[in-house]
Motif scaffolding. Structure first.
Motif, short mmCIF file in Angstrom:
data_model
loop_
_atom_site.label_atom_id
_atom_site.label_comp_id
_atom_site.label_asym_id
_atom_site.label_seq_id
_atom_site.Cartn_x
_atom_site.Cartn_y
_atom_site.Cartn_z
N LEU A 1 64.94 22.51 48.79
CA LEU A 1 65.44 23.22 48.44
C LEU A 1 67.01 23.36 50.05
N LEU A 2 67.21 22.74 50.17
CA LEU A 2 68.29 21.92 50.93
C LEU A 2 68.85 21.14 49.90
N ASP A 3 68.20 20.64 48.97
CA ASP A 3 69.28 20.26 47.87
C ASP A 3 69.35 21.28 46.64
N THR A 4 69.45 22.23 46.48
CA THR A 4 69.48 23.71 45.86
C THR A 4 70.13 24.65 46.25
N PHE A 5 69.81 24.23 47.83
CA PHE A 5 70.95 25.35 48.85
C PHE A 5 72.42 24.61 48.60
N THR A 6 72.48 23.50 48.49
CA THR A 6 73.58 22.61 48.48
C THR A 6 74.42 23.12 47.05
N ILE A 7 74.09 22.93 45.96
CA ILE A 7 74.13 22.62 44.62
C ILE A 7 74.47 24.69 45.17
N ARG A 8 73.61 24.93 44.69
CA ARG A 8 74.47 26.84 45.04
C ARG A 8 75.91 26.86 45.52
N GLU A 9 75.86 26.65 46.41
CA GLU A 9 77.13 26.15 47.55
C GLU A 9 78.24 25.35 47.40
N LYS A 10 78.33 24.97 46.25
CA LYS A 10 79.19 23.79 46.23
C LYS A 10 80.08 24.81 44.77
N LYS A 11 78.71 24.63 43.42
CA LYS A 11 78.93 25.67 42.43
C LYS A 11 78.62 26.95 41.80
N SER A 12 78.24 27.58 42.81
CA SER A 12 77.76 29.08 42.72
C SER A 12 76.99 29.51 41.95
N ARG A 13 76.02 28.49 41.34
CA ARG A 13 75.36 29.02 40.59
C ARG A 13 74.47 27.51 40.49
N VAL A 14 73.42 27.18 40.19
CA VAL A 14 72.52 26.64 40.04
C VAL A 14 71.85 27.23 38.12
N LYS A 15 71.66 28.07 37.45
CA LYS A 15 71.32 28.17 36.03
C LYS A 15 72.78 27.49 35.52
N GLY A 16 71.54 26.81 34.70
CA GLY A 16 72.50 26.68 33.51
C GLY A 16 73.66 25.11 33.87
N LEU A 17 73.65 24.36 35.29
CA LEU A 17 73.96 23.49 35.18
C LEU A 17 73.24 22.13 35.35
N ASN A 18 73.86 20.63 34.68
CA ASN A 18 73.30 19.75 34.65
C ASN A 18 73.11 18.98 35.39
N VAL A 19 72.14 18.63 35.84
CA VAL A 19 71.85 17.76 37.18
C VAL A 19 71.19 16.47 37.03
N THR A 20 71.81 15.72 36.52
CA THR A 20 71.54 14.42 36.74
C THR A 20 70.42 13.52 38.09
#
Ligand code: CP
Length: 310
Positions: free
Chosen positions: A141-160
């Motif tokens: 949840l904190l990883d996803t929160f950080t991704i959303r904060e940095k990239k403004s979204r999660v949907k459609g992002l490529n996460v390796t």
């Protein structure tokens, strides 16, 4: 606001709406940490127990700070200085902690399913702080929160996610969260540590690091979980680093705005070149800071909070 869980046991059983509820609540709580007085009365009078039967730095301290910022009382249970050492069972220990009026028991244990076991007989809310190689929901949840904060979204992002996937509870929880929120997840590492069975969770599996990094918006590095591996999974640490370590040269081939994440603890010079861990592409310490807001949100929501008294 959509949250219907008594406990937080894993990400697998959460809906996308419930994950989003945690992230949205955490965004509100993050502002508390930026105030001069970093406290709200949301859980005043509640008693929380940090029940860690495995080592931890980030998660234990973060839960402690989160509880304090919510004005709850929290105690840290150190298994190695307890009657656990005299043979008291997990069940009896947890029931005794509950008898001391614990409202929430946060548990880290080497056995997968330990939090689910406690949730079967405790009236207290149970939060999983990591159970073996199974799940680590608040990390995801904190990883996803950080991704959303940095990239403004999660949907459609490529996460390796790169490294020891097989033995990683962080990987499993991240995969569930990211897939539920619509991200594309690529897994990479030695074939012994990244079995193709993970494709059944909707991930792309590749053993070619350049291919895994080329289109990544987010690179999440995992350490080798030596404590869980029962046999040698690759020839040597040097060999692992040569093939799968993130270096400046490899980073130069990625998207210029790709961010580097790591749940910690980092093994500098193994999964990541030391300078990169401290560089401007890394958000590793921001993940740690965000962990407080996310864990405040988790504690608040399992206790029935619905966002009207933040
Ligand atoms: N990321 C994480 O779980 O770190 P700790 O083991 O220090 O809690």
């Amino acid at each position: 606001m959509s949250w219907n869980q008594k406990h937080l046991l894993d990400i697998e059983s959460l809906s996308a709406e419930e994950i989003t509820a945690v992230l949205d609540t955490a965004r509100e709580f993050k502002t508390v940490g930026e105030r001069a007085i970093k406290k709200v009365p949301a859980l005043q009078g509640k008693t929380i127990v940090n029940f860690f039967v495995e080592p931890s730095t980030r998660t234990r301290v973060s839960f402690e700070l989160s509880a304090k910022r919510l004005s709850a009382d929290i105690i840290n249970f150190a298994a190695d200085a307890s009657s656990f050492q005299k043979g008291e069972s997990l069940k009896d220990t947890a029931r005794n902690l509950e008898a001391l009026n614990a409202d929430v028991i946060i548990i880290r244990h080497k056995a997968p399913g330990a939090p689910h076991f406690l949730a079967r007989f405790l009236d207290a809310h149970v939060i999983n702080a990591g159970d073996g190689a199974h799940e680590h929901p608040t990390q995801a949840l904190l990883d996803t929160f950080t991704i959303r904060e940095k990239k403004s979204r999660v949907k459609g992002l490529n996460v390796t996610i790169l490294g020891d996937i097989l033995y990683s509870r962080v990987a499993r929880s991240n995969i569930w969260a990211l897939r539920k929120l619509g991200a594309n997840v690529t897994l990479c590492g030695p074939s012994t540590l990244v079995p193709r069975v993970f494709e059944e969770m909707g991930c792309r599996v590749t053993y070619n690091l350049d291919e895994a990094l080329a289109e990544a918006d987010v690179i999440n590095l995992l350490r080798i979980q030596h404590e869980r591996q029962r046999k040698t999974m690759f020839p040597s640490i040097g060999e692992y680093t040569r093939h799968f370590g993130l270096t400046q040269a490899r980073l130069a081939l990625t998207k210029p705005d790709a961010i580097i994440m790591h749940p910690g603890p980092i093994n500098r010079g193994v999964e990541i070149e030391s300078d990169l861990a401290d560089g401007n592409r890394a958000v590793i310490l921001e993940q740690v800071t965000n962990g407080i807001a996310v864990r405040m949100a988790a504690l608040y929501l399992v206790n029935g909070g619905l966002g009207d008294s933040l």
